[in-house]
Design an enzyme around this catalytic site. Structure first.
Site, mmCIF file in Angstrom:
data_model
loop_
_atom_site.group_PDB
_atom_site.id
_atom_site.type_symbol
_atom_site.label_atom_id
_atom_site.label_comp_id
_atom_site.label_asym_id
_atom_site.label_seq_id
_atom_site.Cartn_x
_atom_site.Cartn_y
_atom_site.Cartn_z
ATOM 1 N N SER A 189 0.904 -1.355 -0.096
ATOM 2 C CA SER A 189 -0.121 -0.075 -0.111
ATOM 3 C C SER A 189 0.872 1.173 -0.023
ATOM 4 C CB SER A 189 -0.942 0.217 1.299
ATOM 5 O OG SER A 189 -1.788 -1.213 1.124
ATOM 6 N N PHE A 221 4.058 0.719 -8.817
ATOM 7 C CA PHE A 221 4.078 1.996 -9.724
ATOM 8 C C PHE A 221 3.388 1.671 -10.910
ATOM 9 C CE2 PHE A 221 7.957 1.758 -7.401
ATOM 10 C CZ PHE A 221 8.161 2.974 -7.038
ATOM 11 N N ALA A 281 7.209 10.238 -4.107
ATOM 12 C CA ALA A 281 7.938 11.364 -4.866
ATOM 13 C C ALA A 281 7.578 11.022 -6.301
ATOM 14 C CB ALA A 281 9.475 11.056 -4.615
ATOM 15 N N CYS A 335 -4.301 8.014 -6.376
ATOM 16 C CA CYS A 335 -3.144 8.185 -5.894
ATOM 17 C C CYS A 335 -2.359 9.610 -6.020
ATOM 18 C CB CYS A 335 -2.062 7.448 -6.906
ATOM 19 S SG CYS A 335 -2.211 5.603 -6.507
ATOM 20 N N LYS A 398 -9.688 8.382 -16.571
ATOM 21 C CA LYS A 398 -8.907 8.155 -17.472
ATOM 22 C C LYS A 398 -9.353 7.058 -18.201
ATOM 23 C CE LYS A 398 -4.770 6.175 -17.089
ATOM 24 N NZ LYS A 398 -3.463 6.022 -17.098
#
Length: 703
Positions: A189, A221, A281, A335, A398
């Site tokens: 997570s 990712f 990041a 996210c 999207k």
């Protein structure tokens, strides 16, 4: 001679230090070589957008058995059904391949005969399980993925920015309570930096006597819409561990799972805190790029510049690159916003207020873009939406996903309702109940929504008597651009994969081998013992053949299929003839594969009216669409294990909207607001539409 564990650890640590000194932090080459346990069973706690696809691909590509558990019985039931709880191109086919005893391509066809080709072997055993028995799954597992939700806190200190870790803590306490043997616990997570320390402390405090837990960070990712492709061919696998012998052994154990299909150089090990922060990041920097180009879109509209042209020019700079430079109504998904808020809260907690302000500005720009688009729509519609009908095409944040979390469409629809407009919504993948839930959770009045909003089954229904069409999701079916107008991104190009059917070993042919760029492949019938593949492209199709006698690659191309044609003889004596020649089989010609370097990964979509069956023969596209399955030809058997051709999505194109038909049913003047810049404005203007798009000047109305 094999090093003892501690000596191997010292060697691995030395490797990490030396690579870091050379400007690289990748210590995976040393880590994976140290003695470690082999994983046989993995349990994934959480069956959402991360847990479900990740578990399916691990079961599909490795020798590991994976059990996905969730306390939500309805969601687990959906994973076991034909209607999965989430949509991702290629996900359903992989789930079917590893959770059923027979591959989907071996199911009996409508005539009762087995349609599978001879070289497709059944799955030896079920490798992907779905269950609500959390305790049993934990007890059976060697390694446990924690893939639970970590939403933004809605109450208390940190409300609106800090991550809510209730589910993470609950999962951790359950693991500690149930486990009676050593376990590796993997934090998947997205969590704030140093969450792993809390997990370690909770496990240590509640563990049964003699039970040891090793905690790893292994962030995902994945980009929704391409999650399966991202899992099959990841840019990198990050594994964070404690810098101890046990921590490195645990990292090596997890690396051993991924190493079954991911190149070793892409498996990167680092410390726990770096791994946790790398996920936050990455998402923050991607969101920053979107907010940056959206900020530029406002300048483009004011000056007459075209944001697409500006983005293209900037993307040609190798220091910048073209990715994530597409202007739109704002980013969405679970996210980006949540992870930036995590960084904001972390920065404020560390008294880094200027840093917090910097990242908060990315969120502010995103919200500003939604409001700016709303105001432009209102202004174009004569500053009054009351009583007017707006057709909203797309509700997912999207394309190629059913995820609606933080979708810009939620904000815009709520704004339209607040202006007393009638709103008709159509999305090809989002369920109606999901749309209502998002709008209500956004604070809209339920009674007002019932009066003002309708969810439609088709785009045409939504557009009837509409004053304006607002395109909010870049679904391919909404676009009126030429099918070949979309250029594949550089990182999406794949090398041609070939298969030596005599030895059943996978090989690869680079673009240099074939003289052309990459495209996805479908296995076709054996050609006298040689491996062959269909290579669909915009211009036609081809077959790549590897001659097992000398390893030479021979290729054949065709233009669009012509009725009654038959294959030709290949050079070198390798026959390209097929048993039982199908109707409409392309006429093949020796030469280079007819695939251009910019061929879209969705090149299968360029063949409306045709479909490849398990025999590699074209058949009716409509029948394939009805089954909602990837063509059985996308499967082949290698060493008894099923390998799906890595094709995201179904093998047939959705029907493009007939914008002339839409125009015939709309009120005049007709407006189209292109929120995704996917439309050919000149074509729409020729139909009488007035077109407005983000980052572009609108239609000039003649006096």
């Amino acid at each position: 001679m094999e090093l003892p564990p501690d000596a191997a650890f010292a060697s691995a640590n030395s490797h990490v230090r030396s690579t870091a000194a050379a400007g690289r932090s990748n210590g995976s080459m040393g880590i994976v070589e140290i003695p470690h346990k082999t994983v046989q069973r993995i349990t994934c706690m959480g069956s959402g957008f991360v847990g479900g696809p990740t578990s399916a691909v691990i079961a599909y590509k490795s020798d590991v058995e994976v059990t996905v558990v969730d306390i939500n019985a309805d969601r687990i039931a959906a994973w076991k059904s034909e209607s999965l709880p989430i949509y991702e191109p290629g996900l359903k086919e992989i789930v079917q391949a590893v959770s059923a005893r027979v591959h989907p391509s071996q199911q009996h066809d409508s005539h009762g005969s087995n349609a599978a080709s001879d070289n497709v072997a059944p799955v030896p055993h079920v490798k992907l399980l779905f269950s609500t028995d959390v305790d049993q799954a934990i007890a059976d597992a060697d390694l446990i993925f924690v893939c639970v939700n970590t939403p933004t806190k809605a109450h208390g200190i940190g409300k609106g920015s800090a991550a809510d870790l209730d589910f993470v803590e609950a999962a951790t306490r359950t693991i500690a309570r149930v486990a009676t043997q050593d376990k590796i616990v993997v934090e998947k997570s997205t969590v704030p930096c140093r969450t792993a320390q809390s997990i370690r402390e909770i496990l240590a405090a509640n563990a049964h006597p003699g039970v040891r837990f090793d905690v790893l960070s292994n962030p995902e990712f994945l980009a929704e819409g391409t999650a399966i492709r991202d899992l099959l061919n990841p840019d990198r696998i990050i594994i964070g561990s404690m810098p101890t012998p046990a921590g490195c052994r645990a990292a090596a154990t997890l690396a051993g799972v991924y190493e079954q299909w991911v190149p070793r150089e892409r498996i990167i090990t680092m410390n726990l805190w770096s791994s946790e922060l790398s996920k936050l990041a990455a998402n923050a920097m991607l969101a920053q790029r979107i907010s940056s180009v959206n900020a530029l879109s406002a300048i483009c509209e004011a000056t007459g510049a075209d944001v697409d042209e500006v983005s293209y020019a900037c993307g040609l700079d190798s220091r910048i690159g073209p990715q994530m430079l597409k202007a739109g109504p704002g980013f969405g998904g679970s996210c980006f916003q949540k992870d930036i808020f995590n960084i904001v809260y972390l920065s404020e907690s560390l008294h880094l207020y200027e840093i917090a302000d910097y990242w908060r500005a990315v969120i502010n720009m995103n919200e500003h873009q939604k409001q700016r688009f709303t105001k432009r729509i209102i202004a174009c519609l004569y500053n009054n939406l009351a009583g007017k009908k707006l057709a909203v095409l797309g509700f997912a944040f999207k394309k190629n996903t059913s995820d609606t979390r933080e979708s810009p469409a939620i904000t815009l629809v709520s704004n339209f309702v607040g202006e007393r407009a009638q709103v008709a919504i159509y999305d090809p993948r989002v369920r109606e109940d999901q749309i209502w839930r998002e709008l209500i959770n956004n604070g809209s009045d339920a009674e007002m929504l019932k009066r003002k909003v309708s969810v439609c089954a088709t785009a045409y229904e939504a557009c009837v008597a509409a004053d304006a069409v607002v395109v909010m999701t870049e679904w391919d079916e909404f676009s009126n651009k030429a099918a070949g107008a979309v250029t594949v991104r550089k990182e999406e190009r794949k090398p041609l994969a070939t298969l030596n059917v005599n030895t059943y070993t996978s090989t690869s042919a680079s673009s240099q081998d074939t003289g052309q760029g990459a495209s996805r492949l479908l296995s076709s019938p054996k050609l006298d013992g040689a491996a062959s593949f269909w290579v669909p492209s915009r211009k036609g199709a081809g077959i790549v053949i590897k001659d097992p006698s000398n390893g030479q690659i021979k290729t054949f191309t065709s233009q669009r299929p012509s009725s009654g044609s038959s294959p030709s003889q290949s050079p070198g004596g390798v026959s390209a003839s097929l048993a039982s020649p199908p109707r409409r089989l392309p006429s093949l010609q020796s030469g280079s594969v007819n695939v251009t370097p910019d061929s879209s990964l969705d090149s299968l979509y360029q063949f409306p009216g045709e479909y490849l069956t398990s025999e590699g023969f074209p058949t009716d596209c409509e029948k394939a669409q009805a089954t909602n399955k990837l063509p059985p030809a996308a499967a082949s058997s290698i060493d008894g294990r099923l390998h799906l051709a890595e094709i995201p999505g179904k093998g047939s194109t959705p029907t493009r909207l007939d914008w002339a038909r839409i125009a015939s049913g709309m009120r005049k003047p007709m407006f189209v607001f292109d929120g995704r810049n996917i439309l050919d404005h000149s074509k729409l203007e020729a139909l009488g539409f007035r077109v407005e798009a983000i980052g572009k000047r609108g239609t000039v109305v003649s006096e």
